[in-house]
Design an enzyme around this catalytic site. Structure first.
Site, mmCIF file in Angstrom:
data_model
loop_
_atom_site.group_PDB
_atom_site.id
_atom_site.type_symbol
_atom_site.label_atom_id
_atom_site.label_comp_id
_atom_site.label_asym_id
_atom_site.label_seq_id
_atom_site.Cartn_x
_atom_site.Cartn_y
_atom_site.Cartn_z
ATOM 1 N N GLU A 261 10.509 96.143 5.447
ATOM 2 C CA GLU A 261 10.831 97.245 4.436
ATOM 3 C C GLU A 261 10.815 98.582 4.581
ATOM 4 O OE1 GLU A 261 12.913 96.922 2.070
ATOM 5 O OE2 GLU A 261 12.819 95.426 1.070
ATOM 6 N N GLU B 142 29.245 113.035 -3.003
ATOM 7 C CA GLU B 142 28.277 112.984 -1.227
ATOM 8 C C GLU B 142 28.710 114.135 -0.060
ATOM 9 O OE1 GLU B 142 26.252 109.821 -3.672
ATOM 10 O OE2 GLU B 142 27.713 110.461 -3.366
ATOM 11 N N HIS C 81 22.480 101.497 2.779
ATOM 12 C CA HIS C 81 22.555 99.557 1.945
ATOM 13 C C HIS C 81 21.583 99.004 3.149
ATOM 14 C CE1 HIS C 81 24.224 100.777 -1.685
ATOM 15 N NE2 HIS C 81 24.835 101.684 -1.484
ATOM 16 N N ARG C 82 21.162 98.257 2.969
ATOM 17 C CA ARG C 82 20.648 97.144 3.960
ATOM 18 C C ARG C 82 21.964 96.237 3.692
ATOM 19 N NH1 ARG C 82 15.221 94.545 1.193
ATOM 20 N NH2 ARG C 82 16.057 92.164 0.640
#
Length: 377
Positions: free
Chosen positions: A171, A118, A55-56
């Site tokens: 982005e 994961e 995540h950012r």
């Protein structure tokens, strides 16, 4: 698997001060320093399943981060489950991980459903288990080999991503990102690091991020085609599309005229199944799908727009692509929708004899001459 030995992974405890870490600011417009490759590990309190996702996160203060979570994905669901219980969600944020762990964190849900850990995928990719150790300040685990680990709690509190404008950070599609007016906060409770740690990061439109995103999608596309009974030889999610929007499919030699239709129908199925996919380029087995020169050659010499371009209008898309906007195309019913397209650059079965690429012979060099034997007296 025996329990990991903390002595194998010595760590130094650092002051809880994010501003002292070498967190990059990518442009003069950025909302602040960003963790761009921070892998968040958390356990859903309802299911007990771990989730690892990147995540950012924007540094808002010495012990505070905002985090952008895609709505409806596993970390947000775990956060909501914790809040329903009246408590924050303990998290461990990792900076600097081995490729297998990062690749597993980017796999799509079709490959790694919510009930699958994961880290199990990462262990399979690496060929050995991923070792975990308990965090020191919150009740969760962290990946032992990580360069930096930021321990904290994902709170109910929210804050604007940028306190001084509308820009976030670049982005992955190559455009400047827009700041969210309200995002959840992470309160940092501890920071540890290995000796001489390296803080791993990516830039938004960088090659590395596109490769990470494309890896899982390529596998998911091949799995879809296999289950449909139309397996492709290979799939390549081109970095020009951020590893998501442009898919190149390589097909085996056609066995009959029915394969002309099968290629197009299978490519359209990929566009329908994967929201992010916008363009699919189909090529034959004599085209190198990782060579831009070869792909453009196939486009120029094996494509006629009036019959080889197939358009799917007004499909669900991805709003970070600025062309997916009603102001750009009035044929779209809403922002975040797009026209999708198949570029069929495979050779029609009936025309295959006309499209043979030359096979150059290897140069034959004369055999080296042996030096004459020295004359002996």
């Amino acid at each position: 698997v025996p329990a990991p030995d903390p002595a194998r992974w010595p760590r130094e405890t650092l002051p809880v001060d994010l501003t002292a870490l070498p967190v990059p600011v990518l442009t003069d417009e950025d909302a602040g320093p960003y963790l761009t490759l921070g892998a968040v590990l958390a356990t859903d309190p309802d299911t007990g399943v771990r989730n690892l996702s990147v995540h950012r996160m924007c540094v808002q203060g010495p012990d505070t981060l905002t985090i952008w979570m895609v709505p409806g994905r596993d970390l947000e669901l775990a956060h909501q489950a914790a809040l329903r219980r009246g408590s924050p969600l303990p998290v461990a944020i990792h900076l600097g991980l081995c490729p297998a762990v990062l690749l597993s964190s980017c796999c799509p849900t079709s490959l790694v459903p919510p009930d699958l850990d994961e880290l199990a995928v990462a262990g399979a990719l690496a060929g050995q288990p991923v070792e975990l150790l308990p965090c020191r300040t919150v009740d969760t685990e962290f990946i032992a080999h990580a360069e930096y680990v930021i321990e904290g709690e994902l709170l109910a509190d929210r804050a604007p991503e940028s306190r001084h404008g509308t820009v976030a950070t670049p982005e992955f599609l190559g455009y400047q990102g827009r700041a969210h007016p309200s995002l959840p906060l992470i309160r940092v409770t501890g920071i540890t690091a290995r000796e001489s740690p390296i803080l791993q990061a990516v830039s938004g439109p960088g090659h590395e991020q596109s490769v990470l995103l494309g890896f899982g999608m390529e596998a998911a596309v091949l799995d879809l085609l296999r289950r449909r009974g139309t397996p492709a030889l290979a799939a390549h999610c081109h970095t020009a599309g951020g590893g998501q929007l442009m898919v190149v499919l390589q097909w085996p030699a056609k066995r009959g005229p029915e394969d002309d239709v099968a290629v197009r129908v299978a490519a359209e199925a990929v566009l329908e199944q994967f929201r992010m996919a916008k363009l699919v380029l189909c090529v034959g087995d004599d085209v190198d799908i990782e060579s831009d020169q070869d792909l453009w050659w196939a486009m120029v010499t094996r494509f006629q727009a009036d019959q080889d371009l197939h358009v799917l209008p007004d499909r669900e898309g991805f709003p970070l692509d600025p062309s997916q906007h009603t102001g750009y195309s009035p044929s779209l019913s809403a922002d975040g929708r797009t026209a999708k397209a198949v570029f069929d650059c495979t050779v029609p079965y009936a025309q295959r004899a006309r499209f043979q690429r030359p096979r150059f012979t290897e140069p034959s060099l004369p055999a080296p001459r042996r030096p004459a034997a020295p004359h002996l007296r």
